[in-house]
Scaffold this motif. Structure first.
Motif, mmCIF file in Angstrom:
data_model
loop_
_atom_site.group_PDB
_atom_site.id
_atom_site.type_symbol
_atom_site.label_atom_id
_atom_site.label_comp_id
_atom_site.label_asym_id
_atom_site.label_seq_id
_atom_site.Cartn_x
_atom_site.Cartn_y
_atom_site.Cartn_z
ATOM 1 N N UNK A 254 -14.734 20.134 13.708
ATOM 2 C CA UNK A 254 -13.448 19.526 13.409
ATOM 3 C C UNK A 254 -13.376 18.945 12.008
ATOM 4 N N UNK A 255 -12.310 18.201 11.778
ATOM 5 C CA UNK A 255 -12.021 17.640 10.463
ATOM 6 C C UNK A 255 -12.065 16.117 10.555
ATOM 7 N N UNK A 256 -12.596 15.498 9.520
ATOM 8 C CA UNK A 256 -12.592 14.041 9.417
ATOM 9 C C UNK A 256 -11.656 13.666 8.283
ATOM 10 N N UNK A 257 -10.674 12.808 8.566
ATOM 11 C CA UNK A 257 -9.746 12.322 7.549
ATOM 12 C C UNK A 257 -10.012 10.856 7.288
ATOM 13 N N UNK A 258 -10.049 10.507 6.007
ATOM 14 C CA UNK A 258 -10.202 9.110 5.617
ATOM 15 C C UNK A 258 -8.908 8.689 4.934
ATOM 16 N N UNK B 229 0.834 -1.181 0.000
ATOM 17 C CA UNK B 229 0.000 0.000 0.000
ATOM 18 C C UNK B 229 0.874 1.238 0.000
ATOM 19 N N UNK B 230 0.449 2.210 -0.748
ATOM 20 C CA UNK B 230 1.193 3.448 -0.846
ATOM 21 C C UNK B 230 0.690 4.408 0.222
ATOM 22 N N UNK B 231 1.420 4.541 1.310
ATOM 23 C CA UNK B 231 0.987 5.404 2.402
ATOM 24 C C UNK B 231 1.278 6.870 2.134
ATOM 25 N N UNK B 232 1.870 7.194 1.007
ATOM 26 C CA UNK B 232 2.138 8.589 0.684
ATOM 27 C C UNK B 232 0.930 9.240 0.022
ATOM 28 N N UNK B 233 -0.137 8.482 -0.191
ATOM 29 C CA UNK B 233 -1.329 9.038 -0.805
ATOM 30 C C UNK B 233 -1.962 10.062 0.123
ATOM 31 N N UNK B 234 -2.588 11.099 -0.457
ATOM 32 C CA UNK B 234 -3.240 12.093 0.391
ATOM 33 C C UNK B 234 -4.473 11.504 1.065
ATOM 34 N N UNK B 235 -4.764 11.972 2.259
ATOM 35 C CA UNK B 235 -5.966 11.566 2.963
ATOM 36 C C UNK B 235 -7.127 12.412 2.454
ATOM 37 N N UNK B 236 -8.323 11.875 2.510
ATOM 38 C CA UNK B 236 -9.516 12.624 2.171
ATOM 39 C C UNK B 236 -9.922 13.380 3.422
ATOM 40 N N UNK B 237 -10.104 14.683 3.290
ATOM 41 C CA UNK B 237 -10.476 15.492 4.445
ATOM 42 C C UNK B 237 -11.818 16.153 4.201
ATOM 43 N N UNK B 238 -12.643 16.143 5.223
ATOM 44 C CA UNK B 238 -13.911 16.854 5.186
ATOM 45 C C UNK B 238 -14.001 17.679 6.458
ATOM 46 N N UNK B 239 -14.357 18.945 6.307
ATOM 47 C CA UNK B 239 -14.458 19.837 7.461
ATOM 48 C C UNK B 239 -15.900 19.934 7.930
ATOM 49 N N UNK B 240 -16.060 19.894 9.227
ATOM 50 C CA UNK B 240 -17.362 20.064 9.854
ATOM 51 C C UNK B 240 -17.220 21.152 10.904
ATOM 52 N N UNK B 241 -18.335 21.554 11.496
ATOM 53 C CA UNK B 241 -18.319 22.643 12.469
ATOM 54 C C UNK B 241 -17.350 22.400 13.624
#
Length: 130
Positions: free
Chosen positions: A15-19, A1-13
């Motif tokens: 905080x932030x959720x990273x996938x 697995x390539x761990x250098x891939x960017x995480x998906x980020x979504x901002x909410x009121x």
């Protein structure tokens, strides 16, 4: 697995959720492996080695290419002998796209299916090889 891939980020009121990309790989791998006609996923040498060590590699055979709000997925599968390969591939595409979009909110632009082998039933099994 390539761990250098960017995480998906979504901002909410609050905080932030990273996938992590690895999460998307697992979702895609599980979705593809549940399609009728898919014998198993193909992860190459490293994936096979991990499984021989007793660990189930749920992201085996999956590559994820992430954009800011979208993904392109490549899955490598082994199809069971006797299955209609184009139909199995189409179902894999639908399942992978549906599950990733449903669970992550990402738009899946492409699901590329690579058929890397056919699983032939063992001798004496009910399906005959002509």
């Amino acid at each position: 697995m390539d761990t250098s891939l960017p995480h998906v980020q979504q901002s909410f009121e609050i905080g932030v959720v990273e996938i992590a990309p690895e999460v998307i790989q697992v979702i895609a791998g599980l979705a593809a492996s549940k399609v009728d006609g898919v014998a198993h996923m193909n992860g190459g040498f490293v994936g096979e080695l991990v499984e021989k060590l007793g660990r189930k590699n749920l992201s085996k055979g999956v590559k994820v290419h992430l954009g800011e709000h979208h993904a392109v997925i490549d899955v490598s599968i082994v199809v069971q002998y006797g299955e209609h390969i184009p139909e199995v591939a189409k179902q894999v595409q639908r399942q992978v796209k549906s599950k990733i979009e449903e669970m992550t909110g990402l738009e899946v632009l492409e699901v590329n299916v690579h058929i890397v082998d056919v699983q032939i039933p063992p001798a004496g099994a009910s399906a005959e090889v002509d």
